[in-house]
Enzyme design. Structure first.
Site, PDB file in Angstrom:
ATOM      1  N   TRP A   1       0.400  -9.910   6.372  1.00  0.00           N
ATOM      2  CA  TRP A   1      -0.348 -11.031   5.790  1.00  0.00           C
ATOM      3  C   TRP A   1       0.027 -11.231   4.322  1.00  0.00           C
ATOM      4  O   TRP A   1      -0.281 -12.252   3.723  1.00  0.00           O
ATOM      5  CB  TRP A   1      -1.864 -10.804   5.923  1.00  0.00           C
ATOM      6  CG  TRP A   1      -2.427  -9.744   5.008  1.00  0.00           C
ATOM      7  CD1 TRP A   1      -2.046  -8.447   4.934  1.00  0.00           C
ATOM      8  CD2 TRP A   1      -3.471  -9.902   4.036  1.00  0.00           C
ATOM      9  NE1 TRP A   1      -2.792  -7.772   3.986  1.00  0.00           N
ATOM     10  CE2 TRP A   1      -3.678  -8.641   3.409  1.00  0.00           C
ATOM     11  CE3 TRP A   1      -4.267 -10.972   3.630  1.00  0.00           C
ATOM     12  CZ2 TRP A   1      -4.627  -8.440   2.404  1.00  0.00           C
ATOM     13  CZ3 TRP A   1      -5.222 -10.763   2.627  1.00  0.00           C
ATOM     14  CH2 TRP A   1      -5.385  -9.514   2.026  1.00  0.00           C
ATOM     15  N   ASP A   2       0.694 -10.242   3.747  1.00  0.00           N
ATOM     16  CA  ASP A   2       1.122 -10.314   2.356  1.00  0.00           C
ATOM     17  C   ASP A   2       1.856 -11.637   2.075  1.00  0.00           C
ATOM     18  O   ASP A   2       1.725 -12.227   1.004  1.00  0.00           O
ATOM     19  CB  ASP A   2       2.098  -9.184   2.022  1.00  0.00           C
ATOM     20  CG  ASP A   2       1.589  -7.793   2.371  1.00  0.00           C
ATOM     21  OD1 ASP A   2       0.789  -7.673   3.296  1.00  0.00           O
ATOM     22  OD2 ASP A   2       2.020  -6.831   1.707  1.00  0.00           O
TER      23      ASP A   2
ATOM     24  N   GLU B   1      -8.907  -1.251   3.741  1.00  0.00           N
ATOM     25  CA  GLU B   1      -8.576  -0.383   4.875  1.00  0.00           C
ATOM     26  C   GLU B   1      -9.291   0.965   4.800  1.00  0.00           C
ATOM     27  O   GLU B   1      -9.103   1.802   5.673  1.00  0.00           O
ATOM     28  CB  GLU B   1      -7.063  -0.174   4.942  1.00  0.00           C
ATOM     29  CG  GLU B   1      -6.325  -1.469   5.265  1.00  0.00           C
ATOM     30  CD  GLU B   1      -4.811  -1.313   5.297  1.00  0.00           C
ATOM     31  OE1 GLU B   1      -4.316  -0.328   4.731  1.00  0.00           O
ATOM     32  OE2 GLU B   1      -4.146  -2.180   5.878  1.00  0.00           O
TER      33      GLU B   1
ATOM     34  N   LYS C   1     -10.371   0.248  -1.100  1.00  0.00           N
ATOM     35  CA  LYS C   1      -8.929   0.346  -1.358  1.00  0.00           C
ATOM     36  C   LYS C   1      -8.413  -0.854  -2.143  1.00  0.00           C
ATOM     37  O   LYS C   1      -7.604  -0.735  -3.045  1.00  0.00           O
ATOM     38  CB  LYS C   1      -8.196   0.460  -0.015  1.00  0.00           C
ATOM     39  CG  LYS C   1      -6.693   0.603  -0.152  1.00  0.00           C
ATOM     40  CD  LYS C   1      -6.018   0.691   1.210  1.00  0.00           C
ATOM     41  CE  LYS C   1      -4.517   0.871   1.074  1.00  0.00           C
ATOM     42  NZ  LYS C   1      -3.809   0.739   2.339  1.00  0.00           N
ATOM     43  N   GLN C   2      -8.867  -2.040  -1.746  1.00  0.00           N
ATOM     44  CA  GLN C   2      -8.321  -3.258  -2.351  1.00  0.00           C
ATOM     45  C   GLN C   2      -9.339  -4.388  -2.223  1.00  0.00           C
ATOM     46  O   GLN C   2     -10.261  -4.304  -1.434  1.00  0.00           O
ATOM     47  CB  GLN C   2      -7.024  -3.650  -1.660  1.00  0.00           C
ATOM     48  CG  GLN C   2      -7.182  -4.064  -0.214  1.00  0.00           C
ATOM     49  CD  GLN C   2      -5.869  -3.991   0.549  1.00  0.00           C
ATOM     50  OE1 GLN C   2      -5.621  -2.993   1.224  1.00  0.00           O
ATOM     51  NE2 GLN C   2      -5.053  -5.009   0.464  1.00  0.00           N
TER      52      GLN C   2
END
Ligand code: BGC
Length: 768
Positions: A357-358, A488, A601-602
């Site tokens: 998806w980046d 994640e 995580k993000q």
């Protein structure tokens, strides 16, 4: 964290040879031209720590998945863009002893990546066990002009002796992937041939059947004069080369110029590969190394004209942003809609060189602004062409009626992740693909794209979401169960706010685009609905019902969107209280502990706020930022850039700058101790976003570019180029204000701090 890279505004420089840095440098100094790429391995033999890597875009192998206990629905294989034939190799023997820096005394070692002109240069002096000293200069590049070709110029000068020098330029297809699941080799040899001054090896990938012919043509010069020594042909399995003996004289350079090419059966019929390979070699050999290098510099100058970012007053930040832009341009040039952007590009094996998806969430904004429209369009078409596979992916999981689920990890459209809970359940990638369509059309105004391709993809995606939600009688709402959000560090959760928000938005946007297409092209609209067997009344009613009744977890106490239903059950700790020895968590804690913890995580909720910022007032954004940022460990490279953009929006300039530094020098300073695996290519687009959308505050508003800029305190000024609907703008932010130069012949209107200004063709405006 390391700091051995020397600061220079246009170059990446390493001085002194430290074998511990070699794999890191091999990643950082990587080369590519969109069609092929390679790590910065040495031309001569090297027995020290190295990760050999040569990659041909789009050529992959299906490596059988390795799991302990197979379950229905697991992907059968992981696709890998595989390590291909080594075309840079030149074996050197000095009076019979192989030149190998791992076995020599090395001095004056310098590796330099020239980002302005697009080539890699390496110089060193080495003394072998016999005390013989040679000086070497090696220059090479992957040609941007002839994207199937590359060239190496390798000059070796005996410093304290005259004697026998044996040089063997070769092509070696006998290569492996270090990440092979079953230690197998992925290539079979098809053919090889040597001729005077050249050779080729043709290899075929097992299972996937791609043929790649890799060949070379070389010249040898002594003291600047071409010599034609009789060569001995060396042929081994998957290998061809020519061994040449030169009577070398002290201080007289011997130069090997090697022209190489990689042609693949993606672009040629198999039986025409070799003829075309030879023609390419003849052509580049005819041009000569210097002409090729001049063309290379010109091609890069053209790229920089459209996407350079100039930072005055901070050489380290300047070097970093150029490095990010350089690597992105080396990875993807947008010429071919079958190609995409692997998270590590051509710089390593991790993530298999496949699409995540980046691309849609991070890379699309970069290419939209810095490249021709067709470049981003090709990224979108890549997914359009894989729509059939997205139907199949959804069907395999039990969804029907034209539901499309794009894979989280794939090169050919078929899901190939190797971690179920984490990767598979990240259904949000389906939304990122819809968002990229929205972003592309918002930026370019290319509405015909929606008619011809976009709407079809949107309908498939909307149908998927409408089937994936479930009705909760208890909540009297639609919910989404068993999800992993972008964070994640918690898997298989219920009602990930970001995913629920994105799913609703996808359905809403699909309905909106259906209305638009219905009015602009009623015939095509009807044809599409027929093709998709779409029952307009019933299905849009279903979409609307879900949109109106979707459940979004919210916490009244903190007045923030809740990342997922159970998030507040977790012990609420802050990153600042974590002992340094515990970081990074993914290397120090058990997976069980990570999943139970509140650490993120993000960007997750914040990813949603970034996507849909117009829906939220500043207070809402601030509350969510202040809640989630202190809980985020940024252990994904994709994370700090979004926090930089949101901090900039909230006027927190210091933090915006801090996040920017973290993203921009991530690989140069080996921040996460993992650059040896390859560079974080897709997050490099995020670095660019943090300058342009963060510090520049650039957004698209009603078909116009809008800027809310601020100047980081440390900088004298910064400027960037953006292309927008045919115009090319240079935006410079300094203490004096904002200057916008229109470098094109097309007038455009921009907003600066919410006020409109016309910028006529080839003119500039300055707003204090
Ligand atoms: C991130 C994902 C990303 C992947 C590839 C992971 O570490 O969490 O969001 O898609 O890397 O870059």
């Amino acid at each position: 964290m390391k700091d051995y890279i020397k600061i220079d505004e246009w170059k990446i420089i390493e001085e002194g040879f430290d074998p511990h840095h070699n794999k890191i440098s091999e990643s950082i100094f990587s080369l590519g031209n969109g069609r092929m790429g390679q790590r910065a391995n040495f031309e001569e033999a090297y027995s020290g720590e190295t990760l050999p890597g040569n990659y041909v875009a789009g050529v992959y192998y299906n490596d059988k998945t390795r799991v302990g206990w197979w379950k229905n629905g697991y992907p059968e294989y992981f696709s890998k863009v595989l390590n291909a034939a080594n075309w840079i190799g030149i074996d050197i023997l000095i009076d019979g002893e192989q030149l190998d820096l791992a076995k020599c005394e090395v001095s004056h070692f310098r590796r330099e990546l020239n980002m302005k002109a697009g080539y890699l240069q390496r110089n060193f002096e080495a003394k072998n066990s016999a005390g013989k000293i040679v000086e070497v200069e090696a220059i090479r590049f992957c040609s941007m002009t002839d994207d199937e070709a590359g060239a190496v110029k390798y000059t070796i000068t005996p410093k304290n002796f005259s004697g026998a020098l044996t040089v063997t330029p070769f092509i070696d297809g006998d290569v492996v992937n270090q990440d092979a699941n079953y230690d197998e080799k992925f290539w079979d040899e098809v053919a090889k041939e040597c001729w005077e001054g050249g050779c080729y090896v043709q290899m075929r990938t097992k299972k996937t059947g791609f043929d790649v012919a890799t060949g070379m043509q070389f010249r040898v010069l002594q003291n600047g004069q071409e010599i034609k020594p009789a060569g001995e042909v060396i042929q081994k399995e998957k290998y061809a080369g020519t061994k040449i003996q030169v009577q070398a004289k002290q201080n007289e350079p011997v130069t090997i110029i090697k022209y190489a090419a990689n042609l693949s059966s993606q672009n040629y019929k198999v039986d025409e590969l070799v003829t075309n390979l030879k023609a390419t070699l003849t052509r580049v050999n005819g041009k000569g190394f210097d002409t090729m290098l001049t063309e290379q510099a010109a091609a890069w100058a053209e790229k920089w004209k459209h996407n350079d970012v100039v930072i005055e007053g901070d050489a380290s930040a300047q070097q970093a942003i150029r490095f990010n832009i350089f690597q992105l341009n080396q990875t993807y040039t947008g010429e071919d809609d079958r190609l995409n952007i692997g998270p590590k590009g051509f710089t390593g094996e991790k993530y298999g060189g496949v699409t995540y998806w980046d691309t849609e969430a991070y890379c699309v904004p970069f290419y939209l602004s810095t490249a021709e429209q067709k470049v981003t369009k090709n990224l979108l078409l890549y997914r359009y062409k894989q729509l059939d596979k997205a139907y199949e992916n959804a069907a395999m999981l039990g969804f029907g009626n034209g539901a499309a689920l794009y894979p989280m990890v794939s090169i050919n459209g078929i899901e190939c992740h190797n971690e179920w809970e984490i990767t598979f359940e990240e259904l949000h990638r389906n939304g990122a693909i819809a968002y990229a369509i929205f972003n592309y059309v918002r930026y370019t105004g290319d509405e015909p794209y929606l008619v011809d391709y976009g709407l079809e993809v949107l309908i498939g995606i909307a149908r998927f979401w409408s089937q994936r939600v479930s009705w909760s009688a208890q909540r009297n709402k639609y919910v989404m169960l068993g999800i992993t959000g972008p964070n994640e560090y918690e898997n298989n959760v219920n009602n990930n706010w970001y995913t629920n928000t994105l799913a609703s938005w996808c359905m809403q946007y699909t309905i909106q685009i259906m209305e638009k297409v219905k009015t602009t092209d009623a015939d095509k609209y009807k044809q599409l609905l027929t093709k998709l067997n779409f029952n307009e009344e019933q299905e849009t009613e279903k979409f609307n019902n879900i949109i109106e009744n979707m459940y979004y977890p919210y916490d009244e106490q903190h007045k923030v969107f809740m990342q997922q239903d159970g998030y507040l059950d977790k012990e609420q700790l802050l990153v600042k209280d974590l002992p340094a020895a515990d970081r990074p968590l993914n290397q120090k804690w058990s997976w069980d502990r990570i999943l139970r913890s509140c650490f993120i995580k993000q960007a997750d909720v914040l990813q949603g706020i970034y996507f849909f910022e117009d829906k939220y007032d500043l207070d809402t954004i601030r509350r969510n930022f202040d809640f989630y940022e202190p809980r985020t460990v940024h252990e994904s490279s994709l994370s700090p850039c979004l926090h930089a953009i949101l901090a900039a929006k909230l006027g927190d300039e210091a933090r915006a700058y801090e996040f920017y530094l973290r993203t921009s020098r991530l690989d140069l300073d080996d921040y996460n101790n993992d650059t040896e695996d390859g560079c974080h290519i897709t997050s490099m687009a995020g670095t660019w976003m943090s300058v342009v959308e963060g510090f520049g505050g650039m957004r698209v508003r009603d078909g116009k570019l809008s800027f809310q800029p601020f100047l980081p305190g440390k900088w004298i000024s910064f400027s960037f180029h953006v292309g927008f609907r045919g115009s090319l703008l240079n935006v410079k932010v300094s203490k004096q204000g904002v200057q916008i130069k229109n470098l094109s012949a097309i007038e455009t209107t921009v907003l600066i701090k919410d006020k409109e200004y016309a910028v006529t063709a080839n003119s500039e405006i300055v707003i204090a």
